[in-house]
Scaffold this active site. Structure first.
Site, short mmCIF file in Angstrom:
data_model
loop_
_atom_site.label_atom_id
_atom_site.label_comp_id
_atom_site.label_asym_id
_atom_site.label_seq_id
_atom_site.Cartn_x
_atom_site.Cartn_y
_atom_site.Cartn_z
N PHE A 1 9.21 -8.65 2.21
CA PHE A 1 9.87 -9.61 3.30
C PHE A 1 8.97 -10.89 3.12
CE2 PHE A 1 9.08 -10.87 7.91
CZ PHE A 1 10.19 -11.62 8.10
N ARG B 1 7.63 -2.42 -8.23
CA ARG B 1 7.28 -1.07 -8.60
C ARG B 1 8.35 -0.52 -9.69
NH1 ARG B 1 4.90 2.43 -3.94
NH2 ARG B 1 5.36 1.32 -2.19
N LYS C 1 -5.53 -2.41 7.39
CA LYS C 1 -5.63 -3.90 7.05
C LYS C 1 -7.25 -4.32 7.20
CE LYS C 1 -2.83 -6.19 5.98
NZ LYS C 1 -2.16 -6.33 4.49
P1 NDP Z 1 7.26 -5.07 3.20
O1 NDP Z 1 7.33 -3.69 3.45
O2 NDP Z 1 8.42 -5.80 3.15
O3 NDP Z 1 6.59 -5.34 1.68
C1 NDP Z 1 5.39 -4.55 1.29
C2 NDP Z 1 5.39 -4.86 -0.11
O4 NDP Z 1 4.13 -3.84 -0.75
C3 NDP Z 1 6.44 -4.30 -0.92
O5 NDP Z 1 6.79 -5.15 -1.94
C4 NDP Z 1 6.22 -2.81 -1.14
O6 NDP Z 1 6.97 -2.61 -2.50
C5 NDP Z 1 4.66 -3.07 -1.79
N1 NDP Z 1 3.87 -1.86 -1.62
C6 NDP Z 1 3.42 -1.28 -0.66
N2 NDP Z 1 2.88 -0.09 -0.90
C7 NDP Z 1 2.64 -0.09 -2.36
C8 NDP Z 1 2.23 0.54 -3.32
N3 NDP Z 1 1.42 1.93 -2.94
N4 NDP Z 1 2.16 0.28 -4.68
C9 NDP Z 1 2.91 -0.68 -5.10
N5 NDP Z 1 3.48 -1.54 -4.10
C10 NDP Z 1 3.38 -1.13 -2.64
O7 NDP Z 1 6.19 -5.73 4.25
P2 NDP Z 1 5.81 -7.19 4.62
O8 NDP Z 1 6.37 -8.36 3.70
O9 NDP Z 1 6.41 -7.32 6.00
O10 NDP Z 1 4.25 -7.31 4.54
C11 NDP Z 1 3.53 -7.77 3.42
C12 NDP Z 1 2.35 -8.00 3.73
O11 NDP Z 1 2.12 -8.59 5.00
C13 NDP Z 1 1.44 -6.63 3.84
O12 NDP Z 1 0.24 -6.86 3.40
C14 NDP Z 1 1.45 -6.53 5.33
O13 NDP Z 1 0.26 -5.76 5.83
C15 NDP Z 1 1.02 -8.17 5.81
N6 NDP Z 1 1.61 -8.36 7.31
C16 NDP Z 1 3.02 -8.34 7.66
C17 NDP Z 1 3.20 -8.36 8.88
C18 NDP Z 1 4.54 -8.43 9.34
O14 NDP Z 1 4.90 -8.31 10.68
N7 NDP Z 1 5.54 -8.17 8.56
C19 NDP Z 1 2.24 -8.90 9.82
C20 NDP Z 1 0.76 -9.17 9.38
C21 NDP Z 1 0.49 -8.80 8.13
P3 NDP Z 1 8.30 -1.62 -2.40
O15 NDP Z 1 9.26 -2.55 -1.67
O16 NDP Z 1 8.72 -1.38 -3.70
O17 NDP Z 1 8.08 -0.44 -1.27
#
Ligand code: NDP
Length: 344
Positions: free
Chosen positions: A14, A35, A171
């Protein structure tokens, strides 16, 4: 000569969608990690106007040693957004803590070994890495970049620990691991960390679907989903601070570009909010949602809750961020969620 390619991890996410967009719009070529090839195909559709500027590297699990060795080769900058943000997991350590922490360390090691042109790495941390979960709403305190979540790995792996607390720790510990790596290894790149609270805003990736919404989009969709109005009560917030996804994306771009941002963490927050305020905006702006969104107590604002304050002045001063209003964020979130309903 250094490459202009920027590696952005987790390009299906997102937030990452907006980060990829910000870098493409600024003229960079982007290599996104995803992935699978199937996910790459969907992300490519999202950015069909930038076909020649977007490429992919498959990294199926960031927690695996050497996961990024190939992905980093030839890039000139790295933005690390990939990290699990979900609360339906079977094992906090395997599904949250290790991918967050090991994923960050693996990436930094690979850059050090294989990407000598990288001068700056920007990592997506979180308000979760700043907030002290033992102190509740903490009236009288103002959160800023000097705050650190005190949870340790031992705290986060105790049996009774909730998934929410394990996520907060994942985090905090991932960001600490990144700063520790830079302090110990003195690599040829520096680091900037972006710490956003709950992120709302348009969900624009072809990977997005109502059936598998990212955690923060699901959080706001709860208030407007067709089955959501089981009563007229608006739920009470668990988290009281939010920010627009486009402002967070811009912060990543600016933190990459602005030399003074090196070695700094940035709290990227537009301010405190309540679900009541979101419900009020949805009901006012979307008459078609009035029989879905609970009424609560219109105009009650934060409902008299005594809360910490937030200070994001550093992001305004150094990165030049001008925050969108809650109203703009809610309208654009709701619009995009309605359009996902059309596709469902
Ligand atoms: P999403 O779940 O939309 O995105 C997470 C991303 O990380 C996806 O592309 C996912 O891949 C990838 N991912 C997770 N685990 C793995 C793994 N083991 N191996 C490879 N890829 C992985 O979440 P957001 O966009 O909301 O979050 C993005 C970042 O922002 C994160 O670091 C989150 O902690 C941080 N964040 C988000 C907030 C929010 O409110 N949304 C607030 C503060 C920080 P796949 O889609 O294939 O699973």
């Amino acid at each position: 000569m250094a490459s202009d390619d920027i590696l952005i991890t987790g390009a299906s996410g997102f937030l990452a969608t907006h980060v990829v967009d910000a870098f493409l719009q600024a003229g960079y070529a982007v290599r996104g990690t995803v992935r699978s090839q199937e996910t790459a195909d969907k992300v490519r559709l999202t950015f069909s106007n930038f076909a020649d500027k977007l490429s992919f590297a498959i990294v199926s699990d960031i927690a695996q040693p050497n996961a990024f060795d190939e992905a980093v080769k030839g890039v000139g900058g790295v933005i690390h957004t990939a990290s699990p943000f979900q609360f339906q997991v079977d094992d906090n350590e395997r599904d949250l803590l290790r991918p967050a922490i090991e994923g960050t360390k693996n990436l930094l090691r690979s850059i050090q070994k294989y990407a000598p042109d990288v001068k700056r790495v920007v990592i997506t941390s979180s308000f979760a890495a700043m907030v002290d979960p033992f102190k509740g709403n903490r009236p009288g305190h103002t959160y800023n970049e000097s705050d650190w979540n005190p949870l340790t790995y031992e705290d986060a792996t105790k049996k009774y620990v909730t998934t929410e607390v394990a996520y907060l720790a994942s985090k905090a510990l991932a960001e600490r691991a990144a700063w520790d790596f830079v302090a110990a290894e003195k690599p040829s790149f520096d680091l900037a960390a972006i710490c956003p609270p709950v992120i709302y805003g348009p969900n624009t990736n072809y990977t997005a679907s109502l059936a598998a919404l990212n955690a923060s989009s699901a959080d706001i969709y709860r208030l407007m989903a067709p089955a959501s109005k089981s009563s007229n009560d608006v739920p009470t917030n668990s988290y009281w601070t939010c920010v627009d996804v486009r402002d967070v994306a811009e912060a990543h771009l600016k933190a990459f570009q602005i030399s003074e941002a090196g070695g700094q963490r940035f709290f990227i927050a537009s301010g405190n909010f309540s679900y009541q305020q979101i419900a009020d905006i949805m009901r006012e702006e979307f008459p078609e949602l009035r029989d879905r969104v609970p009424v609560g107590t219109p105009g009650a604002g934060l409902g008299g809750v005594e809360l910490y304050e937030v200070d994001s002045s550093k992001s305004k001063r150094i990165l030049g961020i001008k925050y969108r209003s809650l109203k703009e964020t809610v309208i654009d979130s709701a619009r995009s969620l309605l359009s996902l309903e059309q596709k469902a």
